[in-house]
Structure formats: structure tokens, C-alpha cells
Scaffold this motif. Structure first.
Motif, mmCIF file in Angstrom:
data_model
loop_
_atom_site.group_PDB
_atom_site.id
_atom_site.type_symbol
_atom_site.label_atom_id
_atom_site.label_comp_id
_atom_site.label_asym_id
_atom_site.label_seq_id
_atom_site.Cartn_x
_atom_site.Cartn_y
_atom_site.Cartn_z
ATOM 1 N N LEU A 1 0.802 -1.396 -0.184
ATOM 2 C CA LEU A 1 0.031 -0.046 0.021
ATOM 3 C C LEU A 1 0.836 0.912 0.567
ATOM 4 O O LEU A 1 0.229 2.453 -0.974
ATOM 5 C CB LEU A 1 -0.873 -0.024 1.352
ATOM 6 N N LEU A 2 1.758 0.867 0.561
ATOM 7 C CA LEU A 2 2.867 3.022 0.906
ATOM 8 C C LEU A 2 3.837 2.370 -0.752
ATOM 9 O O LEU A 2 2.878 4.232 -0.941
ATOM 10 C CB LEU A 2 4.235 1.978 2.089
ATOM 11 N N VAL A 3 3.928 1.482 -1.885
ATOM 12 C CA VAL A 3 4.840 1.621 -3.112
ATOM 13 C C VAL A 3 3.065 2.499 -3.366
ATOM 14 O O VAL A 3 3.761 3.097 -4.445
ATOM 15 C CB VAL A 3 4.798 0.666 -3.350
ATOM 16 N N VAL A 4 2.155 2.079 -3.712
ATOM 17 C CA VAL A 4 0.767 2.606 -4.680
ATOM 18 C C VAL A 4 0.795 3.863 -3.806
ATOM 19 O O VAL A 4 0.388 4.289 -5.115
ATOM 20 C CB VAL A 4 -0.217 1.304 -3.980
ATOM 21 N N VAL A 5 0.151 4.391 -3.097
ATOM 22 C CA VAL A 5 0.300 5.268 -2.273
ATOM 23 C C VAL A 5 2.093 6.316 -2.833
ATOM 24 O O VAL A 5 1.069 7.477 -3.647
ATOM 25 C CB VAL A 5 0.446 5.624 -0.904
ATOM 26 N N ARG A 6 2.210 5.722 -3.302
ATOM 27 C CA ARG A 6 3.537 6.687 -3.326
ATOM 28 C C ARG A 6 3.617 6.923 -5.365
ATOM 29 O O ARG A 6 4.260 7.702 -5.588
ATOM 30 C CB ARG A 6 4.799 6.152 -3.271
ATOM 31 N N LEU A 7 3.060 5.946 -6.103
ATOM 32 C CA LEU A 7 3.220 6.097 -6.738
ATOM 33 C C LEU A 7 2.150 6.831 -7.752
ATOM 34 O O LEU A 7 1.847 7.263 -8.269
ATOM 35 C CB LEU A 7 2.614 4.283 -7.524
ATOM 36 N N VAL A 8 0.880 6.713 -6.575
ATOM 37 C CA VAL A 8 -0.047 7.062 -7.031
ATOM 38 C C VAL A 8 -0.116 9.343 -7.095
ATOM 39 O O VAL A 8 -0.634 10.325 -7.910
ATOM 40 C CB VAL A 8 -1.617 7.204 -6.656
ATOM 41 N N MET A 9 0.905 9.688 -5.837
ATOM 42 C CA MET A 9 1.461 10.755 -5.743
ATOM 43 C C MET A 9 2.388 11.259 -6.758
ATOM 44 O O MET A 9 3.326 12.362 -6.153
ATOM 45 C CB MET A 9 1.750 10.717 -4.161
ATOM 46 N N LYS A 10 3.309 9.946 -7.586
ATOM 47 C CA LYS A 10 5.013 10.466 -8.637
ATOM 48 C C LYS A 10 5.623 10.978 -7.860
ATOM 49 O O LYS A 10 6.519 12.064 -8.076
ATOM 50 C CB LYS A 10 3.825 11.428 -9.584
#
Length: 251
Positions: free
Chosen positions: A66-75
Motif C-alpha cells: 500500500l505504501l508503494v501504491v500511495v507513492r506511485l499515485v503521488m508520483k
């Protein structure tokens, strides 16, 4: 304070500000620390409550993804979050294979031991690991090795500090891995996540803030490219002028 002192103090303040920014970028800052601690904290909390290895492991792996996905969404940069996923993933595999919840922490402990030895061995070899890590961040690459001995010395001190701090951490954790129960061991490991890291980062800042400023090799390369372009432009202009002069004489 004399007029001669002011530029020196300004330069020192600028150097410290650049060092702080570089360390923040290299080690992830507050968010990076949270991403490092959260999966393990969730694992030990769930295991303390229900003693269920599977649910604790799945929760830890899920939050790291989830932490990776959040960073990807926030670019945003994902290197710290990705490293967390790999670390948690290896821990889950070890724990599931052995059925021992303490083995969730074993890959991270082995990595810490290997990193501690790498800091010390590379420094003894004359190529401090911290210089290899931070050189590109400071835009100096490996110029500190041969052109900036003051910074090489600072990188050596900081690398020794990291190595010794991590070795001290291992000296506490590895005996507990054998002697303590899973819950006790997990909470001790979580408690030792941040303080040694902050101490090592602070010592790095102290050593580098007092060191000579980094040599910006990228700026040097750009200056060389501009100088080469200017030289070519001058040669081209001379050629054009010489050609025009020959045409006038021929006419």
C-alpha cells in the motif's frame, strides 16, 4: 565579526543546508522512517494480539505494498517503499517456510549485519560506502576520492560510525533472536529501528557539515561543454571569415 568573516560563515551555512537536504533525500526523511517501521510494527502488534503468523505476515506485506501504491499515485520516489516491500517479502517467505514468527525479522537482521560489514570493509579499502551513496546526491560523484581529501576523511568517519552503530545493533538483536520469545523480540527490534538510524544520520551530518564543500562535477562538465561549444563556434567563425576573405580576394 569582520567583513572577511561573513563570507566564510555564509559558506558554512550554505554547506550545512546542502548537507541537510542531501541527507534528507538519501535516507528518506520522516516519511522514509515511517515506511521502514510501519510493516514491522503492524506485524508484531497483530502477532502479540492473536499469535497468528499468517494474519500478521499478510497485514505487514499488505501495508508495505500500500505504501508503494500511495507513492506511485503521488508520483513520488518509490525507492524507500520498494525496499520495504522486498524486505517484508523476504521476511514473510522465511517465516512461512519455517513456521517461526521470529524468522520474519531474520532477513532484515542479516541485511543489517552485511551492511555494517560493508561500511567498515569499504572504508578500510579506501572507498567509504557512504561516499559512494552520497556522492551522486551531492553531485560530486567520486571526485572526493582524489580531489577532495577532506571530504574523503569525513566520509570515512561517517562510514565507520554507521558500521559500528549497526554492529552494536546486531550485537543486541542476534542473542535475543535465540533467547527471547517472538513478542519480546519483535518489540525490542521495533524500538531499535529509529534511534540508531537517527544517531548515524546525525553523526554523518556533523562530519560532512565540517568537511570542505563538494566539487560539483556536473557543473564542471557543463562548463567544459559550453567552453567546447564556444571554441567550436570561434573556429567556425574564423573559418567563415577566412573563406569570405578568400572570396573577396578572388573577386
Amino acid at each position: 565579526m569582520t567583513s572577511l568573516d561573513k563570507p566564510t560563515e555564509d559558506a558554512q551555512r550554505d554547506s550545512r543546508a546542502v548537507t541537510e537536504a542531501a541527507l534528507f533525500e538519501a535516507f528518506g526523511g520522516l516519511r522514509g522512517m515511517i515506511e521502514t517501521v510501519l510493516p514491522g510494527l503492524l506485524f508484531v502488534t497483530i502477532y502479540t494480539i492473536n499469535k497468528d503468523l499468517h494474519s500478521a505476515a499478510i497485514a505487514a506485506l499488505g501495508v508495505s505494498i500500500l505504501l508503494v501504491v500511495v507513492r506511485l499515485v503521488m508520483k513520488d520516489t518509490v525507492k524507500h517503499a520498494f525496499s520495504g516491500v522486498f524486505g517484508v517479502g523476504f521476511g514473510v517467505v522465511f517465516a512461512m517456510m519455517t513456521g517461526n514468527a521470529k524468522d520474519f525479522y531474520l532477513p532484515g537482521m542479516l541485511y543489517t549485519l552485511g551492511l555494517a560489514l560493508a561500511y567498515i570493509i569499504t572504508t578500510l579499502a579506501g572507498v567509504p560506502l557512504l561516499g559512494l551513496i552520497l556522492g551522486p546526491v551531492f553531485k560530486e560523484n567520486l571526485s572526493w576520492r582524489t580531489r577532495n581529501p577532506g571530504r574523503k576523511k569525513a566520509y570515512a568517519k561517517a562510514s565507520y560510525a554507521w558500521g559500528l552503530i549497526l554492529l552494536a545493533k546486531c550485537a543486541i538483536l542476534f542473542p535475543l533472536y535465540w533467547w527471547a520469545d517472538t513478542t519480546q523480540f519483535g518489540w525490542v527490534l521495533i524500538a531499535l529501528k529509529i534511534p540508531p538510524f537517527l544517531l548515524a544520520v546525525w553523526l554523518t551530518w556533523v562530519f560532512l557539515a565540517k568537511a570542505p564543500a563538494p566539487i560539483d562535477v556536473f557543473a564542471e562538465m557543463e562548463a567544459e561543454e559550453k567552453a567546447e561549444e564556444a571554441r567550436k563556434a570561434a573556429l567556425s567563425q574564423e573559418h567563415d571569415e577566412a573563406t569570405a576573405g578568400r572570396h573577396r580576394r578572388d573577386a
